[in-house]
Design a protein around this motif. Sequence first.
Motif, PDB file in Angstrom:
ATOM      1  N   THR A  59       1.098  -7.314  17.038  1.00 33.37           N
ATOM      2  CA  THR A  59       0.894  -8.461  17.934  1.00 33.37           C
ATOM      3  C   THR A  59       2.223  -8.965  18.513  1.00 33.37           C
ATOM      4  OG1 THR A  59       0.883  -9.895  15.985  1.00 33.37           O
ATOM      5  CG2 THR A  59      -1.254  -9.310  16.902  1.00 33.37           C
ATOM      6  N   ARG A  60       3.357  -8.314  18.154  1.00 31.35           N
ATOM      7  CA  ARG A  60       4.656  -8.662  18.766  1.00 31.35           C
ATOM      8  C   ARG A  60       4.824  -7.828  20.041  1.00 31.35           C
ATOM      9  NH1 ARG A  60       4.818 -13.185  16.831  1.00 31.35           N
ATOM     10  NH2 ARG A  60       2.757 -12.579  16.156  1.00 31.35           N
ATOM     11  N   ALA A 115      -8.102  -8.726  10.212  1.00 31.80           N
ATOM     12  CA  ALA A 115      -8.084 -10.192  10.130  1.00 31.80           C
ATOM     13  C   ALA A 115      -6.746 -10.745  10.617  1.00 31.80           C
ATOM     14  CB  ALA A 115      -8.346 -10.639   8.698  1.00 31.80           C
ATOM     15  N   THR A 116      -5.652 -10.048  10.298  1.00 31.46           N
ATOM     16  CA  THR A 116      -4.338 -10.534  10.733  1.00 31.46           C
ATOM     17  C   THR A 116      -4.251 -10.524  12.256  1.00 31.46           C
ATOM     18  OG1 THR A 116      -3.380  -9.604   8.720  1.00 31.46           O
ATOM     19  CG2 THR A 116      -1.852 -10.260  10.465  1.00 31.46           C
ATOM     20  N   ILE A 117      -4.712  -9.410  12.858  1.00 35.11           N
ATOM     21  CA  ILE A 117      -4.686  -9.336  14.325  1.00 35.11           C
ATOM     22  C   ILE A 117      -5.597 -10.413  14.917  1.00 35.11           C
ATOM     23  CG2 ILE A 117      -5.269  -7.911  16.338  1.00 35.11           C
ATOM     24  CD1 ILE A 117      -4.500  -5.449  14.665  1.00 35.11           C
ATOM     25  N   ALA A 118      -6.803 -10.521  14.348  1.00 30.77           N
ATOM     26  CA  ALA A 118      -7.747 -11.519  14.862  1.00 30.77           C
ATOM     27  C   ALA A 118      -7.170 -12.924  14.727  1.00 30.77           C
ATOM     28  CB  ALA A 118      -9.074 -11.418  14.111  1.00 30.77           C
ATOM     29  N   GLY A 119      -6.599 -13.202  13.561  1.00 30.34           N
ATOM     30  CA  GLY A 119      -6.051 -14.536  13.310  1.00 30.34           C
ATOM     31  C   GLY A 119      -4.919 -14.872  14.261  1.00 30.34           C
ATOM     32  N   LEU A 120      -4.020 -13.910  14.466  1.00 34.23           N
ATOM     33  CA  LEU A 120      -2.847 -14.183  15.302  1.00 34.23           C
ATOM     34  C   LEU A 120      -3.213 -14.274  16.780  1.00 34.23           C
ATOM     35  CD1 LEU A 120      -0.135 -11.962  13.576  1.00 34.23           C
ATOM     36  CD2 LEU A 120      -0.254 -14.452  13.609  1.00 34.23           C
ATOM     37  N   THR A 121      -4.239 -13.524  17.201  1.00 33.84           N
ATOM     38  CA  THR A 121      -4.589 -13.572  18.622  1.00 33.84           C
ATOM     39  C   THR A 121      -5.539 -14.729  18.931  1.00 33.84           C
ATOM     40  OG1 THR A 121      -6.234 -11.866  18.165  1.00 33.84           O
ATOM     41  CG2 THR A 121      -4.203 -11.146  19.208  1.00 33.84           C
ATOM     42  N   LYS A 144       6.519 -20.693  11.405  1.00 30.45           N
ATOM     43  CA  LYS A 144       6.161 -22.112  11.347  1.00 30.45           C
ATOM     44  C   LYS A 144       4.860 -22.426  12.069  1.00 30.45           C
ATOM     45  CE  LYS A 144      10.801 -23.844  10.841  1.00 30.45           C
ATOM     46  NZ  LYS A 144      11.831 -24.745  11.304  1.00 30.45           N
ATOM     47  N   VAL A 145       4.526 -21.634  13.064  1.00 33.95           N
ATOM     48  CA  VAL A 145       3.351 -21.978  13.867  1.00 33.95           C
ATOM     49  C   VAL A 145       2.245 -20.930  13.730  1.00 33.95           C
ATOM     50  CG1 VAL A 145       2.505 -22.510  16.183  1.00 33.95           C
ATOM     51  CG2 VAL A 145       4.804 -23.225  15.501  1.00 33.95           C
ATOM     52  N   GLU A 146       2.583 -19.661  14.020  1.00 39.56           N
ATOM     53  CA  GLU A 146       1.513 -18.663  14.111  1.00 39.56           C
ATOM     54  C   GLU A 146       0.869 -18.354  12.766  1.00 39.56           C
ATOM     55  OE1 GLU A 146       2.067 -15.520  17.266  1.00 39.56           O
ATOM     56  OE2 GLU A 146       4.143 -16.095  16.905  1.00 39.56           O
ATOM     57  N   PRO A 152      -6.109 -19.112   7.571  1.00 40.14           N
ATOM     58  CA  PRO A 152      -7.495 -19.056   7.077  1.00 40.14           C
ATOM     59  C   PRO A 152      -8.185 -17.729   7.391  1.00 40.14           C
ATOM     60  CG  PRO A 152      -7.081 -21.143   8.193  1.00 40.14           C
ATOM     61  CD  PRO A 152      -5.873 -20.281   8.433  1.00 40.14           C
ATOM     62  N   ILE A 153      -7.956 -17.206   8.607  1.00 40.35           N
ATOM     63  CA  ILE A 153      -8.605 -15.951   8.986  1.00 40.35           C
ATOM     64  C   ILE A 153      -8.009 -14.787   8.214  1.00 40.35           C
ATOM     65  CG2 ILE A 153      -9.092 -14.381  10.919  1.00 40.35           C
ATOM     66  CD1 ILE A 153      -9.113 -16.805  12.762  1.00 40.35           C
ATOM     67  N   ILE A 154      -6.681 -14.795   8.060  1.00 41.37           N
ATOM     68  CA  ILE A 154      -6.036 -13.720   7.299  1.00 41.37           C
ATOM     69  C   ILE A 154      -6.537 -13.721   5.852  1.00 41.37           C
ATOM     70  CG2 ILE A 154      -3.828 -12.845   6.424  1.00 41.37           C
ATOM     71  CD1 ILE A 154      -2.491 -13.913   8.946  1.00 41.37           C
TER      72      ILE A 154
END
Lengths: 221, 313
Positions: A59-60, A115-121, A144-146, A152-154
């Motif tokens: 996601t970077r 889940a990590t991709i879903a959470g971050l996007t 700090k933000v993302e 929760p999703i991760i």
Amino acid sequence: MLALLPYSAPIFGWLFPELPRPLYTRASFLDLAVSHAALVGMASLVVITLGIGIGIFVTRPIGRDFAGPVDTLAAIGQTFPPTAVLALAVPAVGYGSAPTIIALIAYGLLPVIGATIAGLTAIPRAPIEAADGIGLSPQGRLLKVELPLAAPIILAGVRTSVILNIGTATIGSTVGALTLGSPIIEGLSGSNPAYVIQGALLVGLFAVATDLWFDELEQVL
Amino acid sequence: MIVLDRLTKRYGNAVSVDQLSLTVPTGTICALVGASGGGKTTTLRLINRLIEADEGRVLIDGTDAASLAPVALRRRIGYVIQSVGLFPHWNVARNIATVPDLLGWKRDRIDRRIDELLDLVGLDPASYRHRRPHELSGGQQQRVGVARALAADPDLLLMDEPFGALDPVTRDGLQAALLDIQARTGKTIVIVTHDIDEAIRLASLVAVLDGGKLIQHGSPHDLLARPANAFVEAFVGGPRRGLRLLQVTRVRERADFSEPIGGTPIDADVTLDIALERMVTTGAHRLPVYDRAADRRGTLVLAAIASPDGRQT
């Protein structure tokens, strides 16, 4: 349950009167459970580190091109039957815990990466835009933000993965790993349904207990 | 002082900002106005380098913005966006403290600063410090957004349609708050807006952009009295232009101080729309005027409101 099961021979003897040895005794249930937990724990540690790491990477800006291939690869990892992974891993790393852990990693990675991709996007645009605008560095923004907003999703993905692997770890016993699957496998091959029930009962309880623990963890977050 | 020097930004073949040069003096509010897609937001983001220019320079108090690391540059410039973008997992105090934290300020200095800023934006520190963003109304969120942007005491504040998503009453309150903040802190502010009334009310310098080009810039009065072309004329109000002109012209400029008349005088510093409103409601053709600064009295007649300066040529 773990403490009571060793004394349950009369119950299983009564349930299955035709069996000469109604209670699994080759290894203590405590040893099986500890070994099972250790296998799942080790595999999950790798899965969480690797899964979240890969999820962040794709996601970077530098990793965006890899998002597609990684997704495919993780999906293959999960559709590939764990028993087949075991069969392939044994010639390479021998019998025992090692092939089991490899199979669990391959199987558990997809939910965590997904889940990590879903959470971050799924994070709203506004805080991200603001974070950039007021001068957070890309790493600062992530930490700090993302990640806090995606947590929760991760965590839900990690939960799925761990619970899945508590069940999947039982097949490790087919290649000589000590797990709660040992009584199940032996019960199946030796036509001893009592063993199967004892193993399945403990695996089920283990999974439920872990699931409840994740509930608590989500409350805290 | 902010100097934009022949700034250009292209996306493929499209030119988003085209050779734009503009100087914003220290301590003024400059409004970038124009239609959507005119390059206002892009220009704003070129200043704090959220977007990198293809050509041209941005000088902030003589320093080329390109010579600083983007992150360091942005920590020195306040930034407010329409969608506010408060961090939902932090309370108001921590949101405001973001940049001071990054700059490594001491805890007690940050705490004092948070209270000071909440006071400045009109929120009671005791009751708002510990609230979460979702517990605030849209207007309150944007007040916190402004406080966060001002936290590290930047000399320059960039605002991208900051009040565009608010209802008229809330927007009016925030515009008043911003004018008050600017008067008290002397910040240089560049604000993007598509609302010409907002630009007229807030800015002393209005820059009209179209197709990435700077079409005209000047005081609200200049733009309303002498629009450079049809686009500017349409943008600054079309049929309402004359009425808006009244809003930016003071009674002082049209009053005759040679023959005062009696009655309750109107302040020479109020704008003509207020004087006209009073004439209409009281049925008077002339109003007594008092000029506080020069301590003199005069008269404003109805005909003077439509004097040559306000006429189109």
